[in-house]
Design a protein around this motif. Structure first.
Motif, short mmCIF file in Angstrom:
data_model
loop_
_atom_site.label_atom_id
_atom_site.label_comp_id
_atom_site.label_asym_id
_atom_site.label_seq_id
_atom_site.Cartn_x
_atom_site.Cartn_y
_atom_site.Cartn_z
N TYR A 58 20.86 -13.88 -35.00
CA TYR A 58 20.98 -12.61 -34.29
C TYR A 58 21.15 -12.91 -32.80
N THR A 59 22.24 -12.42 -32.23
CA THR A 59 22.45 -12.54 -30.79
C THR A 59 22.24 -11.15 -30.19
N PHE A 60 21.33 -11.07 -29.23
CA PHE A 60 21.00 -9.79 -28.62
C PHE A 60 21.90 -9.57 -27.40
N SER A 61 22.44 -8.34 -27.30
CA SER A 61 23.39 -8.03 -26.24
C SER A 61 23.02 -6.69 -25.61
N PRO A 62 23.12 -6.53 -24.30
CA PRO A 62 23.70 -7.44 -23.33
C PRO A 62 22.75 -8.58 -22.98
N THR A 63 23.31 -9.62 -22.37
CA THR A 63 22.49 -10.73 -21.90
C THR A 63 21.72 -10.27 -20.67
N LEU A 64 20.41 -10.46 -20.68
CA LEU A 64 19.57 -10.06 -19.55
C LEU A 64 19.46 -11.22 -18.56
N ASN A 65 19.55 -10.90 -17.28
CA ASN A 65 19.45 -11.93 -16.25
C ASN A 65 18.01 -12.15 -15.82
N GLY A 66 17.72 -13.36 -15.38
CA GLY A 66 16.39 -13.68 -14.89
C GLY A 66 15.42 -14.02 -16.00
N ASN A 67 14.15 -14.01 -15.64
CA ASN A 67 13.08 -14.32 -16.59
C ASN A 67 12.51 -13.02 -17.15
N PHE A 68 12.04 -13.08 -18.39
CA PHE A 68 11.45 -11.90 -19.02
C PHE A 68 10.47 -12.34 -20.09
N MET A 69 9.68 -11.37 -20.55
CA MET A 69 8.70 -11.59 -21.61
C MET A 69 9.19 -10.90 -22.88
N ALA A 70 8.96 -11.56 -24.03
CA ALA A 70 9.39 -10.99 -25.31
C ALA A 70 8.21 -10.91 -26.26
N ASN A 71 8.19 -9.84 -27.05
CA ASN A 71 7.23 -9.62 -28.13
C ASN A 71 8.03 -9.18 -29.34
N GLY A 72 7.60 -9.58 -30.53
CA GLY A 72 8.28 -9.10 -31.73
C GLY A 72 8.28 -10.12 -32.84
N GLY A 73 9.23 -9.94 -33.77
CA GLY A 73 9.35 -10.85 -34.90
C GLY A 73 10.04 -10.20 -36.08
N VAL A 74 9.79 -10.77 -37.26
CA VAL A 74 10.39 -10.28 -38.50
C VAL A 74 9.29 -10.08 -39.54
N VAL A 75 9.52 -9.16 -40.50
CA VAL A 75 8.52 -8.90 -41.53
C VAL A 75 9.22 -8.56 -42.85
N ASN A 76 8.60 -8.99 -43.95
CA ASN A 76 9.06 -8.71 -45.31
C ASN A 76 7.87 -8.17 -46.09
N PHE A 77 7.97 -6.91 -46.54
CA PHE A 77 6.95 -6.33 -47.41
C PHE A 77 7.49 -6.42 -48.83
N TYR A 78 6.67 -6.91 -49.76
CA TYR A 78 7.17 -7.08 -51.13
C TYR A 78 6.10 -6.66 -52.13
N GLY A 79 6.58 -6.11 -53.26
CA GLY A 79 5.69 -5.72 -54.34
C GLY A 79 5.81 -6.64 -55.54
N SER A 80 6.89 -7.40 -55.59
CA SER A 80 7.11 -8.34 -56.70
C SER A 80 7.79 -9.58 -56.14
N GLU A 81 7.82 -10.62 -56.94
CA GLU A 81 8.41 -11.89 -56.51
C GLU A 81 9.90 -11.74 -56.19
N SER A 82 10.59 -10.82 -56.87
CA SER A 82 12.02 -10.64 -56.60
C SER A 82 12.28 -10.04 -55.21
N GLN A 83 11.25 -9.47 -54.59
CA GLN A 83 11.38 -8.89 -53.25
C GLN A 83 10.83 -9.82 -52.16
N HIS A 84 10.27 -10.94 -52.55
CA HIS A 84 9.58 -11.84 -51.63
C HIS A 84 10.57 -12.71 -50.86
N ILE A 85 10.31 -12.87 -49.57
CA ILE A 85 11.03 -13.83 -48.74
C ILE A 85 10.03 -14.86 -48.25
#
Length: 169
Positions: A58-85
């Motif tokens: 994933y490339t985030f656009s627009p490109t931000l100039n200078g220094n910055f702080m980032a928070n976040g991530g990715v999540v997978n909710f699953y109820g069965s093995e076929s939905q699991h990552i």
């Protein structure tokens, strides 16, 4: 003829065992805070094939100039093995995020981590046939500290005093 057929079969096997995708995610500026940006995404079928390794960039656009702080991530909710990552590696500009794989949820996250330059998030792992995940980043660009404004005002006052003395002389 046999060597050409063998080469085609090997090439097909190599590309069929892993899915790699590139995406561009728009960064949206907050209407209330001009130095806060958000980018979010989600991914589900048909992007995964059961039991296959995937690699998403994933490339985030627009490109931000200078220094910055980032928070976040990715999540997978699953109820069965076929939905699991099973996330193998998640990194933002080469910095690895903390990965967790719990009961009915897997994911990776980062908190208040400094970055600069273009943001590129790489997500790799193994996915079930009906798996999906979502993610996002919240970014805060640099805000001048009060001392910086004080120094600016002091410098302007000093320039004004010098200009006034030159004019008086």
């Amino acid at each position: 003829m046999k060597s050409t057929l063998l080469a085609l079969l090997l090439a097909g096997a190599a590309t069929g065992s892993a899915l790699a995708h590139d995406y561009t995610v728009p960064l949206l500026q907050s209407p209330y805070h001009p130095n806060e940006w958000t980018g979010s995404f989600n991914l589900s079928l048909p992007d995964f094939i059961d039991g296959n390794f995937f690699s998403d960039t994933y490339t985030f656009s627009p490109t931000l100039n200078g220094n910055f702080m980032a928070n976040g991530g990715v999540v997978n909710f699953y109820g069965s093995e076929s939905q699991h990552i099973r996330f193998q590696e998640v990194s933002l500009n080469g910095k690895k995020l903390d990965i967790a794989d719990g009961l009915f949820v897997s994911g990776a996250h980062l908190f208040d981590t400094g970055f600069s330059g273009p943001l590129v998030l790489t997500v790799r792992g193994w996915a079930g046939p009906s798996a999906s995940y979502s993610g996002g980043l919240n970014i805060t660009t640099a805000v001048p500290e009060p001392e910086t404004y004080g120094m600016l005002l002091g410098g302007l006052a000093l320039v004004g005093v010098v200009a006034r003395r030159r004019r008086a002389a």
